[in-house]
Scaffold this active site. Structure first.
Site, PDB file in Angstrom:
ATOM      1  N   THR A 183      83.600 115.607  13.969  1.00  0.00           N
ATOM      2  CA  THR A 183      82.384 116.223  14.527  1.00  0.00           C
ATOM      3  C   THR A 183      81.356 116.348  13.392  1.00  0.00           C
ATOM      4  OG1 THR A 183      83.437 118.387  14.174  1.00  0.00           O
ATOM      5  CG2 THR A 183      83.477 117.515  16.407  1.00  0.00           C
TER       6      THR A 183
ATOM      7  N   THR B 141      86.384 121.064  15.292  1.00  0.00           N
ATOM      8  CA  THR B 141      85.434 122.168  15.183  1.00  0.00           C
ATOM      9  C   THR B 141      84.210 121.834  16.037  1.00  0.00           C
ATOM     10  OG1 THR B 141      86.229 122.561  12.944  1.00  0.00           O
ATOM     11  CG2 THR B 141      84.077 123.493  13.513  1.00  0.00           C
TER      12      THR B 141
ATOM     13  N   LEU C  22      93.278 124.722   8.230  1.00  0.00           N
ATOM     14  CA  LEU C  22      93.918 124.168   7.023  1.00  0.00           C
ATOM     15  C   LEU C  22      92.878 123.715   6.008  1.00  0.00           C
ATOM     16  CD1 LEU C  22      93.639 120.814   7.049  1.00  0.00           C
ATOM     17  CD2 LEU C  22      95.415 121.008   8.767  1.00  0.00           C
ATOM     18  N   ARG C  23      93.312 123.721   4.740  1.00  0.00           N
ATOM     19  CA  ARG C  23      92.447 123.254   3.657  1.00  0.00           C
ATOM     20  C   ARG C  23      92.975 121.930   3.115  1.00  0.00           C
ATOM     21  NH1 ARG C  23      93.688 128.221   0.040  1.00  0.00           N
ATOM     22  NH2 ARG C  23      95.556 127.842   1.275  1.00  0.00           N
ATOM     23  N   GLU C  24      92.081 121.072   2.668  1.00  0.00           N
ATOM     24  CA  GLU C  24      92.521 119.839   2.019  1.00  0.00           C
ATOM     25  C   GLU C  24      93.242 120.226   0.731  1.00  0.00           C
ATOM     26  OE1 GLU C  24      89.635 116.729   1.739  1.00  0.00           O
ATOM     27  OE2 GLU C  24      88.868 117.152   3.740  1.00  0.00           O
TER      28      GLU C  24
ATOM     29  N   LYS D 234      86.157 129.743  14.650  1.00  0.00           N
ATOM     30  CA  LYS D 234      86.211 128.713  13.595  1.00  0.00           C
ATOM     31  C   LYS D 234      84.920 128.721  12.759  1.00  0.00           C
ATOM     32  CE  LYS D 234      87.157 125.255  11.087  1.00  0.00           C
ATOM     33  NZ  LYS D 234      88.116 125.336   9.996  1.00  0.00           N
TER      34      LYS D 234
ATOM     35  N   PHE E 205      88.576 133.686  -2.985  1.00  0.00           N
ATOM     36  CA  PHE E 205      87.244 133.118  -2.731  1.00  0.00           C
ATOM     37  C   PHE E 205      86.139 133.879  -3.460  1.00  0.00           C
ATOM     38  CE2 PHE E 205      86.398 129.555   0.210  1.00  0.00           C
ATOM     39  CZ  PHE E 205      87.683 129.043   0.171  1.00  0.00           C
TER      40      PHE E 205
ATOM     41  N   CYS F 210      83.524 120.068   5.266  1.00  0.00           N
ATOM     42  CA  CYS F 210      83.401 121.045   6.357  1.00  0.00           C
ATOM     43  C   CYS F 210      82.381 122.165   6.152  1.00  0.00           C
ATOM     44  CB  CYS F 210      84.766 121.599   6.691  1.00  0.00           C
ATOM     45  SG  CYS F 210      85.734 120.336   7.549  1.00  0.00           S
TER      46      CYS F 210
HETATM   47  N1  LIG Z   1      89.393 117.784   7.263  1.00  0.00           N
HETATM   48  C1  LIG Z   1      89.678 119.083   7.256  1.00  0.00           C
HETATM   49  O1  LIG Z   1      90.137 119.634   6.255  1.00  0.00           O
HETATM   50  C2  LIG Z   1      89.484 119.900   8.507  1.00  0.00           C
HETATM   51  C3  LIG Z   1      88.780 119.390   9.591  1.00  0.00           C
HETATM   52  N2  LIG Z   1      88.569 120.166  10.700  1.00  0.00           N
HETATM   53  C4  LIG Z   1      87.872 119.613  11.861  1.00  0.00           C
HETATM   54  O2  LIG Z   1      88.773 118.712  12.545  1.00  0.00           O
HETATM   55  C5  LIG Z   1      88.039 117.627  13.135  1.00  0.00           C
HETATM   56  C6  LIG Z   1      88.625 116.306  12.658  1.00  0.00           C
HETATM   57  O3  LIG Z   1      88.386 116.198  11.269  1.00  0.00           O
HETATM   58  P1  LIG Z   1      89.126 115.109  10.375  1.00  0.00           P
HETATM   59  O4  LIG Z   1      90.565 115.015  10.742  1.00  0.00           O
HETATM   60  O5  LIG Z   1      88.771 115.458   8.967  1.00  0.00           O
HETATM   61  O6  LIG Z   1      88.380 113.758  10.859  1.00  0.00           O
HETATM   62  P2  LIG Z   1      88.647 112.274  10.387  1.00  0.00           P
HETATM   63  O7  LIG Z   1      87.339 111.598  10.393  1.00  0.00           O
HETATM   64  O8  LIG Z   1      89.512 112.284   9.173  1.00  0.00           O
HETATM   65  O9  LIG Z   1      89.570 111.653  11.580  1.00  0.00           O
HETATM   66  C7  LIG Z   1      89.095 111.254  12.825  1.00  0.00           C
HETATM   67  C8  LIG Z   1      89.986 110.113  13.354  1.00  0.00           C
HETATM   68  O10 LIG Z   1      89.601 109.799  14.683  1.00  0.00           O
HETATM   69  C9  LIG Z   1      89.703 108.390  14.887  1.00  0.00           C
HETATM   70  N3  LIG Z   1      88.882 108.042  16.040  1.00  0.00           N
HETATM   71  C10 LIG Z   1      87.518 107.896  16.092  1.00  0.00           C
HETATM   72  N4  LIG Z   1      87.144 107.618  17.361  1.00  0.00           N
HETATM   73  C11 LIG Z   1      88.272 107.621  18.119  1.00  0.00           C
HETATM   74  C12 LIG Z   1      88.519 107.433  19.507  1.00  0.00           C
HETATM   75  N5  LIG Z   1      87.535 107.194  20.388  1.00  0.00           N
HETATM   76  N6  LIG Z   1      89.806 107.505  19.940  1.00  0.00           N
HETATM   77  C13 LIG Z   1      90.822 107.734  19.082  1.00  0.00           C
HETATM   78  N7  LIG Z   1      90.642 107.915  17.765  1.00  0.00           N
HETATM   79  C14 LIG Z   1      89.380 107.870  17.288  1.00  0.00           C
HETATM   80  C15 LIG Z   1      89.252 107.815  13.564  1.00  0.00           C
HETATM   81  O11 LIG Z   1      89.744 106.478  13.426  1.00  0.00           O
HETATM   82  C16 LIG Z   1      89.884 108.803  12.571  1.00  0.00           C
HETATM   83  O12 LIG Z   1      91.174 108.379  12.167  1.00  0.00           O
HETATM   84  C17 LIG Z   1      86.568 117.872  12.750  1.00  0.00           C
HETATM   85  O13 LIG Z   1      85.953 118.566  13.808  1.00  0.00           O
HETATM   86  C18 LIG Z   1      86.659 118.776  11.518  1.00  0.00           C
HETATM   87  O14 LIG Z   1      85.518 119.585  11.378  1.00  0.00           O
HETATM   88  C19 LIG Z   1      89.079 121.429  10.808  1.00  0.00           C
HETATM   89  C20 LIG Z   1      89.800 121.980   9.765  1.00  0.00           C
HETATM   90  C21 LIG Z   1      90.080 121.255   8.538  1.00  0.00           C
HETATM   91  O1  LIG Z   2      87.039 123.567   8.240  1.00  0.00           O
HETATM   92  C1  LIG Z   2      87.547 122.991   7.290  1.00  0.00           C
HETATM   93  O2  LIG Z   2      87.594 121.780   7.163  1.00  0.00           O
HETATM   94  C2  LIG Z   2      88.192 123.768   6.177  1.00  0.00           C
HETATM   95  O3  LIG Z   2      87.151 124.110   5.206  1.00  0.00           O
HETATM   96  C3  LIG Z   2      87.619 124.829   4.066  1.00  0.00           C
HETATM   97  O4  LIG Z   2      88.605 124.081   3.355  1.00  0.00           O
HETATM   98  P1  LIG Z   2      88.207 122.928   2.275  1.00  0.00           P
HETATM   99  O5  LIG Z   2      86.826 122.438   2.536  1.00  0.00           O
HETATM  100  O6  LIG Z   2      89.341 121.970   2.298  1.00  0.00           O
HETATM  101  O7  LIG Z   2      88.224 123.583   0.835  1.00  0.00           O
HETATM  102  P2  LIG Z   2      88.028 125.038   0.189  1.00  0.00           P
HETATM  103  O8  LIG Z   2      89.174 125.290  -0.696  1.00  0.00           O
HETATM  104  O9  LIG Z   2      87.703 126.054   1.193  1.00  0.00           O
HETATM  105  O10 LIG Z   2      86.741 124.793  -0.763  1.00  0.00           O
HETATM  106  C4  LIG Z   2      85.468 124.495  -0.199  1.00  0.00           C
HETATM  107  C5  LIG Z   2      84.412 124.480  -1.291  1.00  0.00           C
HETATM  108  O11 LIG Z   2      84.179 125.805  -1.786  1.00  0.00           O
HETATM  109  C6  LIG Z   2      84.255 125.817  -3.214  1.00  0.00           C
HETATM  110  N1  LIG Z   2      84.797 127.128  -3.627  1.00  0.00           N
HETATM  111  C7  LIG Z   2      85.947 127.611  -3.060  1.00  0.00           C
HETATM  112  C8  LIG Z   2      86.423 128.845  -3.428  1.00  0.00           C
HETATM  113  C9  LIG Z   2      85.744 129.615  -4.367  1.00  0.00           C
HETATM  114  O12 LIG Z   2      86.134 130.752  -4.734  1.00  0.00           O
HETATM  115  N2  LIG Z   2      84.590 129.118  -4.906  1.00  0.00           N
HETATM  116  C10 LIG Z   2      84.106 127.881  -4.568  1.00  0.00           C
HETATM  117  O13 LIG Z   2      83.042 127.473  -5.067  1.00  0.00           O
HETATM  118  C11 LIG Z   2      85.186 124.653  -3.575  1.00  0.00           C
HETATM  119  O14 LIG Z   2      84.947 124.221  -4.891  1.00  0.00           O
HETATM  120  C12 LIG Z   2      84.779 123.641  -2.528  1.00  0.00           C
HETATM  121  O15 LIG Z   2      83.646 122.918  -2.951  1.00  0.00           O
HETATM  122  C13 LIG Z   2      88.295 126.132   4.540  1.00  0.00           C
HETATM  123  O16 LIG Z   2      88.829 126.831   3.402  1.00  0.00           O
HETATM  124  C14 LIG Z   2      89.419 125.838   5.540  1.00  0.00           C
HETATM  125  O17 LIG Z   2      89.960 127.065   6.034  1.00  0.00           O
HETATM  126  C15 LIG Z   2      88.837 125.041   6.704  1.00  0.00           C
HETATM  127  O18 LIG Z   2      89.850 124.694   7.642  1.00  0.00           O
END
Ligand SMILES: NC(=O)C1=CN([C@@H]2O[C@H](COP(=O)(O)OP(=O)(O)OC[C@H]3O[C@@H](n4cnc5c(N)ncnc54)[C@H](O)[C@@H]3O)[C@@H](O)[C@H]2O)C=CC1
Ligand SMILES: O=C(O)[C@H]1O[C@H](OP(=O)(O)OP(=O)(O)OC[C@H]2O[C@@H](n3ccc(=O)[nH]c3=O)[C@H](O)[C@@H]2O)[C@H](O)[C@@H](O)[C@@H]1O
Length: 430
Positions: A84, A122, A157-159, A213, A258, A269
């Site tokens: 998204t 999200t 979850l966090r990366e 979220k 944080f 994100c």
């Molecule tokens: N990456 C993160 O750490 C986090 C992400 N989110 C949310 O989760 C959602 C997904 O994020 P990511 O996993 O990072 O995205 P991503 O871009 O890594 O993965 C999306 C996947 O969907 C596939 N795809 C695209 N169009 C498709 C279709 N029509 N049918 C089936 N598959 C298709 C792509 O090939 C890709 O593998 C977003 O809304 C993001 O904001 C939430 C928490 C943590």
């Molecule tokens: O929605 C998402 O995708 C995710 O976004 C963040 O996770 P992420 O982006 O993987 O990484 P964070 O560890 O949160 O760090 C985000 C950014 O903030 C910065 N940061 C973090 C912590 C801090 O104390 N200070 C600071 O500058 C980091 O350097 C980084 O650039 C959230 O922590 C997750 O809970 C959420 O699921």
């Protein structure tokens, strides 16, 4: 339970492997054949600690992947884990979600029994009910609330710690509107919650789950910006920022996590999610002043860092080492890394930039193909007129003699990690 997950990117792959780990049968549906092949051969399409072992263990058994949406027909619940991203004006871009929902709807037309569709991505409040559900109805010919239900389960979850975060969460948020949907969603998470007894279960409405979220991410981003605002004041008054932040963190109402002051937040994100909820707020006539300020402070931290550099070295024609290209340590992800605005500004100022990162160089090269890249911090520093520390990798905190090889040992530390010592001109951003 039989679970299908549409999208096998960062989130879809992690949750698939973890659901298999707690005993479910899982199928990932992705349009990318390479991802599907990688998963089916027992490998992970993304880099994440302890994910490979789980995929290797479950692939071909409780975990499989396919490009064929028909796999959904044999499952009880489908999670939409599609990207998204942002549009140019910051709004959420739902085009990928809409395409996935269309394909899912067309497949559901063939399904005889009840099905639950859960938004994992999200999305801004009302998206599941007002965008996803109508598409599913249109393409399946079925009725939401009767033949199928929709639900929402945001992911926190966090990366870099995705598996641990998913399997041992602070909370699990389940948004639904019918008892049937709530019961099925609980069935998905029961085995996980049994293994994580400290996790709180929050059962709520769908738009509340969507907003939780954004509130979570916006709060964390704003917390860092507030910390940076305070840290900037500390610096101007020559107050020790670390001592102040450590002390306020002892107040349980504030908490010690944080509170890392520095060059600010990036990643895939926080920037897009804060932008999306700000745009969504304006759409309904609300001016989100705090969130605007959080973004402003964040945008200004790299500017302050360069001002500090200019106090010690003129970037024009100077060789500047940028240490850290990933948006945070522990990942090769460079999306919205703070290194990007810094390097853009350095290049504009006429600097000769050399970048170094332990793992993110190749990803950064895609964005800045003509930049000079070093294969170690030591070689980046060798002959440099100044160094900027941008990512808080442990190996940068351990640097010492390497600074002596600089033409001018000027170090501007954007993460407050380098040990100050004789022989280097050291200034921390905060
Ligand atoms: N990456 C993160 O750490 C986090 C992400 N989110 C949310 O989760 C959602 C997904 O994020 P990511 O996993 O990072 O995205 P991503 O871009 O890594 O993965 C999306 C996947 O969907 C596939 N795809 C695209 N169009 C498709 C279709 N029509 N049918 C089936 N598959 C298709 C792509 O090939 C890709 O593998 C977003 O809304 C993001 O904001 C939430 C928490 C943590
Ligand atoms: O929605 C998402 O995708 C995710 O976004 C963040 O996770 P992420 O982006 O993987 O990484 P964070 O560890 O949160 O760090 C985000 C950014 O903030 C910065 N940061 C973090 C912590 C801090 O104390 N200070 C600071 O500058 C980091 O350097 C980084 O650039 C959230 O922590 C997750 O809970 C959420 O699921």
């Amino acid at each position: 339970m039989e679970i299908s997950i549409i999208g096998s990117g960062y989130v879809g792959t992690t949750i698939a492997a973890c659901f298999a780990d707690v005993g479910h049968n899982v199928v990932n549906v992705d349009i990318d054949e390479e991802i599907v092949e990688t998963l089916n051969s027992g490998n992970s399409p993304i880099h994440e600690p302890s994910l490979d072992e789980r995929i290797e263990e479950h692939a071909g058994d409780r975990l499989r992947a396919t490009t064929d949406y028909d796999a959904i027909l044999d499952t009880d619940v489908t999670f939409l884990a599609l990207s998204t991203p942002s549009t140019d004006d910051g709004h959420i871009d739902l085009s990928v979600m809409e395409a996935g929902a269309k394909s899912l709807g067309a497949t559901l037309a063939e399904k005889d029994d009840y099905h639950l569709v859960v938004t994992k991505s999200t999305v801004v409040p009302t998206t599941t009910e007002e965008v996803i559900a109508p598409i599913l109805e249109e393409h399946s010919g079925k009725t939401v609330g009767e033949d199928f239900d929709v639900g929402m389960n945001p992911e926190f979850l966090r990366e870099g710690s995705a598996v641990d975060d998913f399997l041992d969460p602070d909370k699990v948020v389940l948004g639904s509107h019918t008892d049937r949907a709530a019961e099925r969603l609980r069935g998905v998470f029961d085995p996980l919650l049994e293994r994580a007894p400290d996790a709180s279960l929050v059962e709520t409405g769908i738009r509340e789950a969507e907003m939780i979220k954004y509130a979570n991410n916006a709060f964390l981003a704003a917390k860092i910006s507030l910390v940076n605002d305070l840290a900037n004041i500390c610096k101007e008054y020559e107050v020790d920022t670390d001592e102040v932040l450590d002390a306020i963190g002892l107040d349980s109402r504030i908490g010690s996590e944080f509170l890392g002051a520095g060059v600010g937040w990036g990643g895939s994100c926080f920037p897009k999610d804060v932008a999306a909820i700000v745009a969504a707020a304006r759409d309904v006539g609300y001016e989100p002043a705090m969130l605007d300020a959080a973004v402003e402070v964040n945008d200004n931290q790299p500017v302050r860092m360069l001002d500090i550099l200019r106090d010690h070295a003129d970037p024009d024609g100077a060789r500047i080492a940028v240490l850290g290209l990933a948006f945070k340590p522990g990942t090769d992800d460079v999306r919205n890394s703070r290194a990007i605005p810094l390097i853009d500004a350095l290049l504009d100022a006429g600097a000769d930039v050399v970048g170094y990162d332990p793992v993110a160089t190749e990803n950064f090269r895609d964005k800045f193909p003509d930049l000079d890249y070093a294969d170690s911090a030591e070689s980046a520093l060798d002959g440099a007129d100044a160094a900027l520390v941008v990512t808080d990798w442990d190996e940068f905190a351990a640097l010492d003699d390497e600074f002596d090889a600089m033409a001018d040992a000027v170090v501007v530390d954007g993460r407050n990690i380098v040990t100050r010592r004789e022989g280097i001109v050291y200034e921390s951003l905060v």
